[in-house]
Enzyme design. Structure first.
Site, PDB file in Angstrom:
ATOM      1  N   SER A 197       3.087  -1.864  10.368  1.00 36.24           N
ATOM      2  CA  SER A 197       4.527  -1.912  10.600  1.00 36.24           C
ATOM      3  C   SER A 197       5.165  -3.272  10.308  1.00 36.24           C
ATOM      4  CB  SER A 197       4.863  -1.434  12.021  1.00 36.24           C
ATOM      5  OG  SER A 197       4.458  -0.077  12.187  1.00 36.24           O
TER       6      SER A 197
ATOM      7  N   HIS B  98      -9.682   1.243   4.710  1.00 34.94           N
ATOM      8  CA  HIS B  98      -8.418   1.472   5.421  1.00 34.94           C
ATOM      9  C   HIS B  98      -8.662   2.451   6.571  1.00 34.94           C
ATOM     10  CE1 HIS B  98      -4.364   2.814   6.278  1.00 34.94           C
ATOM     11  NE2 HIS B  98      -3.958   1.684   5.735  1.00 34.94           N
TER      12      HIS B  98
ATOM     13  N   LYS C 123       0.166   4.233  -0.381  1.00 35.41           N
ATOM     14  CA  LYS C 123      -0.488   5.444   0.129  1.00 35.41           C
ATOM     15  C   LYS C 123      -0.211   6.610  -0.841  1.00 35.41           C
ATOM     16  CE  LYS C 123      -0.296   3.425   4.657  1.00 35.41           C
ATOM     17  NZ  LYS C 123      -0.306   3.594   6.113  1.00 35.41           N
TER      18      LYS C 123
ATOM     19  N   GLU D  61      -7.099   4.931   7.558  1.00 34.49           N
ATOM     20  CA  GLU D  61      -6.938   6.350   7.183  1.00 34.49           C
ATOM     21  C   GLU D  61      -8.182   6.873   6.468  1.00 34.49           C
ATOM     22  OE1 GLU D  61      -3.162   5.802   5.201  1.00 34.49           O
ATOM     23  OE2 GLU D  61      -2.313   5.262   7.140  1.00 34.49           O
TER      24      GLU D  61
ATOM     25  N   GLY E 288       2.700  -1.025   4.309  1.00 33.20           N
ATOM     26  CA  GLY E 288       2.750   0.390   3.932  1.00 33.20           C
ATOM     27  C   GLY E 288       4.173   0.842   3.695  1.00 33.20           C
ATOM     28  N   GLY E 289       4.773   1.472   4.728  1.00 35.64           N
ATOM     29  CA  GLY E 289       6.104   2.076   4.602  1.00 35.64           C
ATOM     30  C   GLY E 289       7.140   1.181   3.939  1.00 35.64           C
TER      31      GLY E 289
ATOM     32  N   GLY F 154       2.071   2.559  10.659  1.00 37.31           N
ATOM     33  CA  GLY F 154       3.005   3.673  10.491  1.00 37.31           C
ATOM     34  C   GLY F 154       3.697   4.095  11.774  1.00 37.31           C
TER      35      GLY F 154
ATOM     36  N   GLU G  79      -5.669  -4.738  10.545  1.00 38.68           N
ATOM     37  CA  GLU G  79      -4.660  -3.695  10.725  1.00 38.68           C
ATOM     38  C   GLU G  79      -4.959  -2.921  12.003  1.00 38.68           C
ATOM     39  OE1 GLU G  79      -2.596  -2.570   6.807  1.00 38.68           O
ATOM     40  OE2 GLU G  79      -4.352  -1.303   7.018  1.00 38.68           O
TER      41      GLU G  79
ATOM     42  N   ASN H  55       0.869  -1.177   0.000  1.00 36.29           N
ATOM     43  CA  ASN H  55       0.000   0.000   0.000  1.00 36.29           C
ATOM     44  C   ASN H  55       0.907   1.228   0.000  1.00 36.29           C
ATOM     45  OD1 ASN H  55      -1.806   2.045   0.475  1.00 36.29           O
ATOM     46  ND2 ASN H  55      -2.363   1.391   2.564  1.00 36.29           N
TER      47      ASN H  55
HETATM   48  P1  PGA Z   1       2.581   0.506   7.636  1.00 35.93           P
HETATM   49  O1  PGA Z   1       1.129   0.690   6.937  1.00 35.93           O
HETATM   50  O2  PGA Z   1       3.138  -0.797   7.094  1.00 35.93           O
HETATM   51  O3  PGA Z   1       3.373   1.686   7.174  1.00 35.93           O
HETATM   52  O4  PGA Z   1       2.353   0.450   9.086  1.00 35.93           O
HETATM   53  C1  PGA Z   1       0.270  -0.389   6.733  1.00 35.93           C
HETATM   54  C2  PGA Z   1      -1.021   0.081   6.130  1.00 35.93           C
HETATM   55  O5  PGA Z   1      -1.482   1.170   6.500  1.00 35.93           O
HETATM   56  O6  PGA Z   1      -1.625  -0.591   5.273  1.00 35.93           O
END
Ligand code: PGA
Length: 252
Positions: free
Chosen positions: A212, A95, A11, A97, A233-234, A173, A167, A9
């Site tokens: 994470s 998600h 983002k 967010e 994500g990251g 994040g 999640e 992802n």
């Molecule tokens: P993260 O994000 O791996 O940066 O924690 C995961 C996500 O929001 O799908």
């Protein structure tokens, strides 16, 4: 058996140049990982570019969101059919967010889920609790509520064509990952909820962990019986990390 999925992802990150570089490395290094489905979810404006860079490599394409509407006067939205037209097979929905920053409610997410299925996309339905909800002992009330809202509105059969992502909001994040035990406990409970509706669908549905995930913790998370891969994500923005996570899923 369930084939693992690792989804990146991205983002709202990247530009044409960084995407060329990242995809070049992924396409070169993800070949032959047959035991895992790999998937990238770029910002919608870059979907066509990424589709072109994937070529005939075995990397799938997903979107990060979709409208619940088919077409019409919905300024700024992308219809599920348009995402299919650009070559998407998957779409992330619900998600945290989207829920927290853009105010999406369970009913909106259920409508988007139904529209995605109707268009032929595989939704990745995200569920997860905040730290406060976890600490007050409400993890499964929250996660179960988010899941049942879609199960009740769309029917359990639609989950034969969907993926679930657990999640925990406090892990997204933040660099704070759920322990393998915490992840397995919720994944098992999520599968049990689906099984209350239909045992066969529950046995087949892939449940990804997100929050994470990185190259160092992926293997121990994916080793759990009910963890069928990750939503990353990251670490999905760094080619070497994402490749290592995909390999960990293939070997789990
Ligand atoms: P993260 O994000 O791996 O940066 O924690 C995961 C996500 O929001 O799908």
């Amino acid at each position: 058996m369930r084939t693992a999925i690792v989804a990146g992802n991205w983002k709202m990150n990247g530009n044409s140049e960084s995407i060329n570089e990242l995809m070049g490395a992924l396409v070169d290094n993800l070949q032959g990982l047959d035991a895992v489905e790999t998937l990238v979810c770029p910002p919608a404006v870059y979907l066509s570019q990424v589709k072109g860079l994937i070529g005939d490599a075995s990397v799938a394409l997903g979107a990060q969101n979709a409208s619940q509407f088919e077409s019409g006067a919905f300024t700024g939205e992308n219809a599920p059919g348009m995402l299919v037209d650009l070559g998407c097979q998957y779409v992330i929905l619900g998600h945290s967010e989207r829920r927290a920053i853009f105010g999406e409610k369970d009913a909106d997410i259920a409508a988007k889920f139904a529209a995605a299925i109707e268009a032929g996309l595989t939704p990745i339905l995200c569920v997860g609790e905040t730290l406060e909800e976890r600490e007050s002992g409400n993890t499964m009330n929250v996660v179960g509520g988010q899941l049942k809202a879609v199960l009740d509105a769309c029917g359990v059969e639609s989950f034969a064509k969907a993926v679930i992502a657990y999640e925990p909001v406090w892990a997204i994040g933040t660099g704070k990952t759920a322990t393998p035990e915490q992840a397995q406990e919720v994944h098992q409970a999520v599968r049990a909820i689906v099984a209350e509706y239909n045992a066969e669908v529950a046995a087949g549905v892939r449940i990804l962990y997100g929050g994470s995930v990185n190259a160092a913790n992926a293997a121990e998370l994916f080793a759990n019986a009910d963890v069928d891969g990750g939503l990353v994500g990251g670490a999905s923005l760094k080619a070497n990390d994402f490749i290592a996570i995909c390999r960990a899923a293939a070997e789990a």
